[in-house]
Design an enzyme around this catalytic site. Structure first.
Site, mmCIF file in Angstrom:
data_model
loop_
_atom_site.group_PDB
_atom_site.id
_atom_site.type_symbol
_atom_site.label_atom_id
_atom_site.label_comp_id
_atom_site.label_asym_id
_atom_site.label_seq_id
_atom_site.Cartn_x
_atom_site.Cartn_y
_atom_site.Cartn_z
ATOM 1 N N CYS A 2 0.726 -0.969 -0.016
ATOM 2 C CA CYS A 2 -0.116 -0.090 0.008
ATOM 3 C C CYS A 2 1.064 1.215 0.052
ATOM 4 O O CYS A 2 2.040 1.246 0.706
ATOM 5 C CB CYS A 2 -1.035 -0.063 1.198
ATOM 6 S SG CYS A 2 -2.032 -1.443 1.524
ATOM 7 N N ARG A 27 4.661 0.989 -6.090
ATOM 8 C CA ARG A 27 4.977 -0.078 -4.953
ATOM 9 C C ARG A 27 4.027 -1.302 -4.995
ATOM 10 O O ARG A 27 4.027 -2.200 -4.253
ATOM 11 C CB ARG A 27 4.366 0.757 -3.593
ATOM 12 C CG ARG A 27 5.452 1.776 -3.311
ATOM 13 C CD ARG A 27 4.643 2.682 -2.253
ATOM 14 N NE ARG A 27 4.455 2.053 -0.992
ATOM 15 C CZ ARG A 27 5.434 1.917 0.144
ATOM 16 N NH1 ARG A 27 6.650 2.388 -0.032
ATOM 17 N NH2 ARG A 27 5.019 1.102 1.033
ATOM 18 N N TRP A 71 -2.775 -2.587 -1.489
ATOM 19 C CA TRP A 71 -2.343 -3.973 -2.068
ATOM 20 C C TRP A 71 -3.276 -4.740 -0.994
ATOM 21 O O TRP A 71 -2.812 -5.045 0.266
ATOM 22 C CB TRP A 71 -0.922 -4.249 -1.775
ATOM 23 C CG TRP A 71 -0.379 -5.351 -2.662
ATOM 24 C CD1 TRP A 71 -0.010 -5.370 -3.523
ATOM 25 C CD2 TRP A 71 -0.002 -6.592 -1.756
ATOM 26 N NE1 TRP A 71 0.337 -6.995 -3.834
ATOM 27 C CE2 TRP A 71 0.422 -7.477 -2.610
ATOM 28 C CE3 TRP A 71 -0.181 -7.006 -0.351
ATOM 29 C CZ2 TRP A 71 0.597 -8.541 -2.287
ATOM 30 C CZ3 TRP A 71 0.277 -7.947 0.242
ATOM 31 C CH2 TRP A 71 0.646 -9.034 -1.012
ATOM 32 N N ASN A 97 -1.555 1.496 6.166
ATOM 33 C CA ASN A 97 -0.575 0.626 5.433
ATOM 34 C C ASN A 97 0.000 -0.153 6.515
ATOM 35 O O ASN A 97 0.403 0.395 7.459
ATOM 36 C CB ASN A 97 0.622 1.514 4.870
ATOM 37 C CG ASN A 97 1.627 0.576 3.972
ATOM 38 O OD1 ASN A 97 1.488 -0.849 4.024
ATOM 39 N ND2 ASN A 97 2.759 0.728 3.519
ATOM 40 N N GLY A 98 -0.092 -1.574 6.494
ATOM 41 C CA GLY A 98 0.252 -2.287 7.437
ATOM 42 C C GLY A 98 -0.835 -3.353 7.801
ATOM 43 O O GLY A 98 -1.711 -3.550 7.021
ATOM 44 N N GLU A 463 18.680 -16.040 -9.326
ATOM 45 C CA GLU A 463 18.385 -14.509 -9.822
ATOM 46 C C GLU A 463 17.695 -14.480 -11.295
ATOM 47 O O GLU A 463 16.535 -13.880 -11.409
ATOM 48 C CB GLU A 463 19.110 -13.635 -9.532
ATOM 49 C CG GLU A 463 19.108 -12.138 -9.980
ATOM 50 C CD GLU A 463 18.065 -11.585 -9.154
ATOM 51 O OE1 GLU A 463 17.516 -12.235 -8.175
ATOM 52 O OE2 GLU A 463 17.436 -10.479 -9.761
ATOM 53 N N LYS A 467 13.805 -13.362 -12.061
ATOM 54 C CA LYS A 467 13.478 -12.365 -12.716
ATOM 55 C C LYS A 467 12.616 -12.799 -13.757
ATOM 56 O O LYS A 467 11.672 -12.051 -14.292
ATOM 57 C CB LYS A 467 14.776 -11.829 -13.407
ATOM 58 C CG LYS A 467 14.792 -10.220 -13.486
ATOM 59 C CD LYS A 467 15.622 -9.535 -12.341
ATOM 60 C CE LYS A 467 14.686 -9.486 -11.148
ATOM 61 N NZ LYS A 467 15.319 -9.017 -10.067
ATOM 62 N N GLU A 470 8.905 -13.378 -12.431
ATOM 63 C CA GLU A 470 8.145 -12.332 -11.834
ATOM 64 C C GLU A 470 7.733 -11.377 -12.938
ATOM 65 O O GLU A 470 6.570 -10.949 -13.172
ATOM 66 C CB GLU A 470 8.821 -11.580 -10.877
ATOM 67 C CG GLU A 470 9.865 -10.632 -11.219
ATOM 68 C CD GLU A 470 10.525 -9.975 -10.010
ATOM 69 O OE1 GLU A 470 9.755 -9.484 -8.962
ATOM 70 O OE2 GLU A 470 11.859 -9.387 -10.036
ATOM 71 N N HIS A 486 19.653 -35.372 -9.284
ATOM 72 C CA HIS A 486 18.931 -36.028 -8.070
ATOM 73 C C HIS A 486 17.478 -35.874 -8.036
ATOM 74 O O HIS A 486 16.997 -36.467 -7.226
ATOM 75 C CB HIS A 486 19.494 -35.369 -6.756
ATOM 76 C CG HIS A 486 20.963 -35.556 -6.666
ATOM 77 N ND1 HIS A 486 21.522 -36.692 -6.270
ATOM 78 C CD2 HIS A 486 21.795 -34.803 -6.511
ATOM 79 C CE1 HIS A 486 23.094 -36.476 -6.264
ATOM 80 N NE2 HIS A 486 23.099 -35.328 -6.368
ATOM 81 N N LYS A 585 6.511 -3.415 -4.908
ATOM 82 C CA LYS A 585 8.149 -3.148 -4.934
ATOM 83 C C LYS A 585 8.513 -3.398 -3.445
ATOM 84 O O LYS A 585 9.706 -3.682 -3.397
ATOM 85 C CB LYS A 585 8.224 -1.731 -5.287
ATOM 86 C CG LYS A 585 9.429 -1.171 -5.474
ATOM 87 C CD LYS A 585 10.481 -2.001 -6.535
ATOM 88 C CE LYS A 585 11.813 -1.511 -6.538
ATOM 89 N NZ LYS A 585 12.622 -2.578 -7.272
HETATM 90 C C1 AGP Z 1 13.083 -8.443 -7.092
HETATM 91 O O1 AGP Z 1 12.817 -8.293 -8.458
HETATM 92 C C2 AGP Z 1 11.733 -8.751 -6.261
HETATM 93 N N1 AGP Z 1 10.644 -7.624 -6.544
HETATM 94 C C3 AGP Z 1 11.668 -8.916 -4.889
HETATM 95 O O2 AGP Z 1 11.967 -10.175 -4.826
HETATM 96 C C4 AGP Z 1 12.473 -8.080 -3.797
HETATM 97 O O3 AGP Z 1 13.946 -8.322 -4.288
HETATM 98 C C5 AGP Z 1 12.250 -8.419 -2.227
HETATM 99 O O4 AGP Z 1 10.883 -8.066 -2.233
HETATM 100 C C6 AGP Z 1 13.133 -7.633 -1.507
HETATM 101 O O5 AGP Z 1 13.157 -6.211 -1.477
HETATM 102 P P1 AGP Z 1 14.243 -5.655 -0.649
HETATM 103 O O6 AGP Z 1 15.464 -5.618 -1.375
HETATM 104 O O7 AGP Z 1 13.594 -4.079 -0.850
HETATM 105 O O8 AGP Z 1 14.323 -5.985 0.737
#
Ligand code: AGP
Length: 590
Positions: A2, A27, A71, A97-98, A463, A467, A470, A486, A585
């Protein structure tokens, strides 16, 4: 997660709030709303994007208001559950937010007392509690309300007929923007860049009374002083600057980001790295992409500094019964606000270990918890997918090693030289994207993609999968190359391409063996290898060549290729690249 925004000043609130809400979109959210006060509170909210809301709401007059991008956590994303929420009288509006953990108990009690609830949200108890305690003084009513709440919150409350907003935070980010006869409240800085670069970060437990001309911060009913900070990010940095997507722009910024981050600590920059003299064990805490950076950090600490290092997912670490002993804990977080990482850092700190945070956001919660903060100089990252901040985190980790007194001069000079060459190596990749785009055309039709790696390139494989998954919504899995025999070989076939970032180090031969095992079963392999490597060219179905670097730095060059691959695959599939569905985000709730 949020986003919240508040404005009080001498201008019309509606356009400013809607503009800031657009800036908070990155966000992640699924509904949004705005309330403006002027002889009554006018409220508009709905499921969907800010742009859709803008099209249906009329002009509302008033110079004080609040806005929210939601969110969903409690209740689906619909108009009723969207914020702001009102009390029974409609004179008190709140954005939050929270997560309020004890909202069900509070809701039950308030319902018995006659309060009528409209939504399924945890948030709605807040305006009702304020209404219950309100006897003419909104600050007092908010204070009493907060003492009833369990959980995390950044809230803004507005009462009809007043020109002040009340803001409070606990375990959720919030910043006050100081303007000229106008003041602002927001979840984070990019929302405010067009209006001010003077900000105050609230601490947990602070209550801010924000008037057009002044901001008073209280704690336990006593006024406290919080320093104003100047934000160095520019408005342009938070815009697309001619690129089709923020993700592409941010990938392309990496040569500069690497140069700036190296310069910050090893050039004429203002920061220096001062680690405790004796560190014999290190714990990394992080989530998502930052966790993958932490895994590279483990290799750096163990291989270069000979210091045993351990990496934990912050979300898991928080549930361990025993809090282990380490000399130093390093929390890595782009935002510095990730709830799991913050909680993990708060958990480890009382053990007496030295805490270090690596973050991109000045004044963020992580930076305020840690004994020392090393800032990445990446500038604002808007795309949900982290790219430039990942490479910047790696650079800081390399710098930790390169500047360590444990290294002899030759070794550290060699590392610094390698780091200084990285921007041009990355630029070379950015200048020769055609094979990556071609490969993305092939990947766009796949349903399952696997990434394998070994050693310092295992986190790169993880990674690469993160990427691609997502941004393109293709099922992607990253794993240690040695593990495929395995289990994963069982599901590999001609329709499950495997992507293999190869390190030209002691894992090289073993990677070739893994590729042979995979190819022998008719599974297509896309390898990442150094330019001119004919062995790999003969072995794999496709090769994406990387410029030659010291193998220690190959996570940077390989990661940039995989970022581009994810970007162009997502583009070819028509995905909303910068704002993937259901993702945020900054993940500020557990
Ligand atoms: C990264 O592409 C993602 N959107 C997500 O995994 C992100 O890295 C994770 O939420 C951690 O965020 P931060 O680095 O702000 O702690």
């Amino acid at each position: 997660m949020c986003g919240i925004i508040g404005y009080t000043g001498d201008k019309q609130a509606q356009p400013i709030i809607l503009d800031c809400m657009r800036k908070l979109e990155y966000r992640g959210y699924d509904s949004c709303g705005i309330a403006v006060s002027s002889k009554g509170i006018t409220l508009y909210k709905d499921a969907g994007r800010v742009e859709a809301l803008v099209k249906v709401i009329p002009r509302i007059t008033g110079s004080i208001g609040i806005g929210h991008t939601r969110w969903a956590t409690h209740g689906s994303p619909n108009r009723i559950n969207a914020h702001p929420h009102l009390d029974c009288s409609g004179k008190i509006a709140v954005v939050h937010n929270g997560v309020i953990m004890n909202y069900q108990k509070l809701k039950k009690k308030l319902t018995i007392e006659g309060h009528k609830f409209r939504s399924e949200t945890d948030t709605e108890v807040i305006p009702h509690l304020i209404e219950k305690y309100f006897q003419g003084d909104i600050v007092e009513a908010v204070e009493k309300t907060l003492s009833d709440l369990e959980g995390s919150y950044a809230i803004i409350a507005m009462v009809d007929g007043e020109s002040r907003l009340i803001a409070a935070r606990k375990d959720s980010p919030m910043v006050i923007g100081m303007g000229d006869r106008s003041n602002y409240i927001a979840s984070d800085v990019p929302a405010l860049l067009d209006y001010t670069n003077r900000v105050i970060y609230l601490d947990d437990g602070d209550i801010a009374v924000v008037d057009p001309g002044k901001v008073v911060i209280k704690r336990d009913n006593v006024e406290v002083k919080r320093d104003e900070q100047k934000i160095l990010w520019s408005v342009a940095e938070a815009q697309k600057g001619g690129y089709e997507h923020f993700m592409l722009k941010e990938i392309h910024e990496q040569p500069r980001v690497i140069r700036n981050t190296v310069g910050e600590y090893a050039g004429n920059g203002e920061q220096s790295i001062k680690l405790p003299a004796k560190v014999s064990s290190v714990l990394f805490l992080a989530c998502g992409t930052s966790h993958n950076a932490a895994m590279v950090g483990k290799y750096i600490f163990e291989e270069i500094l000979n210091i045993p290092a351990h990496v934990e997912l912050a979300s898991e670490f928080n549930y361990y019964r025993r809090t282990p002993d380490y000399d130093m804990a390093i929390g890595i977080s782009q935002s510095g606000e990730t709830a799991d990482t913050i909680r993990a850092m708060k958990k480890i700190k009382p053990t007496g270990c030295y805490t270090l945070s690596i973050t991109n956001v000045v004044g963020s919660t992580a930076s305020r918890i840690a004994n020392q903060t090393l800032y990445t100089r990446a500038g604002p990252e808007i795309s949900v997918a982290s790219t430039k901040t990942f490479t910047a985190q790696l650079v800081v980790l390399y710098l930790l090693a390169a500047t360590s007194p444990k290294l002899d001069t030759n070794h550290s000079t060699h590392l610094m030289a390698g780091l200084r060459q990285l921007p041009s190596k990355v630029q070379q990749i950015l200048d020769e994207k055609a094979p990556i785009i071609d490969c993305a055309e092939y990947l766009k039709n796949q349903n399952n993609v696997f990434f394998i790696g070994r050693g310092i390139n295992l986190p790169v494989a993880l990674e690469g999968a993160l990427k691609l998954k997502e941004t393109s919504y293709i099922h992607a899995e990253g794993l240690a190359a040695g593990e495929i025999k395995h289990h994963t070989l069982a599901v590999l076939n001609a329709d499950t391409p495997v992507i293999a970032p190869i390190g030209h180090d002691n894992t090289y031969e073993a990677m070739l063996t893994s590729i042979k095992e995979i190819r022998a079963r008719g599974v297509p392999v896309i390898a990442l290898a150094e330019e001119g490597n004919e062995v790999v060219e003969d072995l794999a179905d496709r090769v994406l060549f990387t410029p030659a670097v010291d193998p220690l730095f190959s996570p940077v060059t390989n990661a940039v290729i995989l970022q581009l691959l994810a970007y162009y695959t997502s583009k070819a599939r028509g995905c909303p690249i910068d704002f993937p569905r259901n993702l945020a985000k900054s993940v500020t709730v557990e």
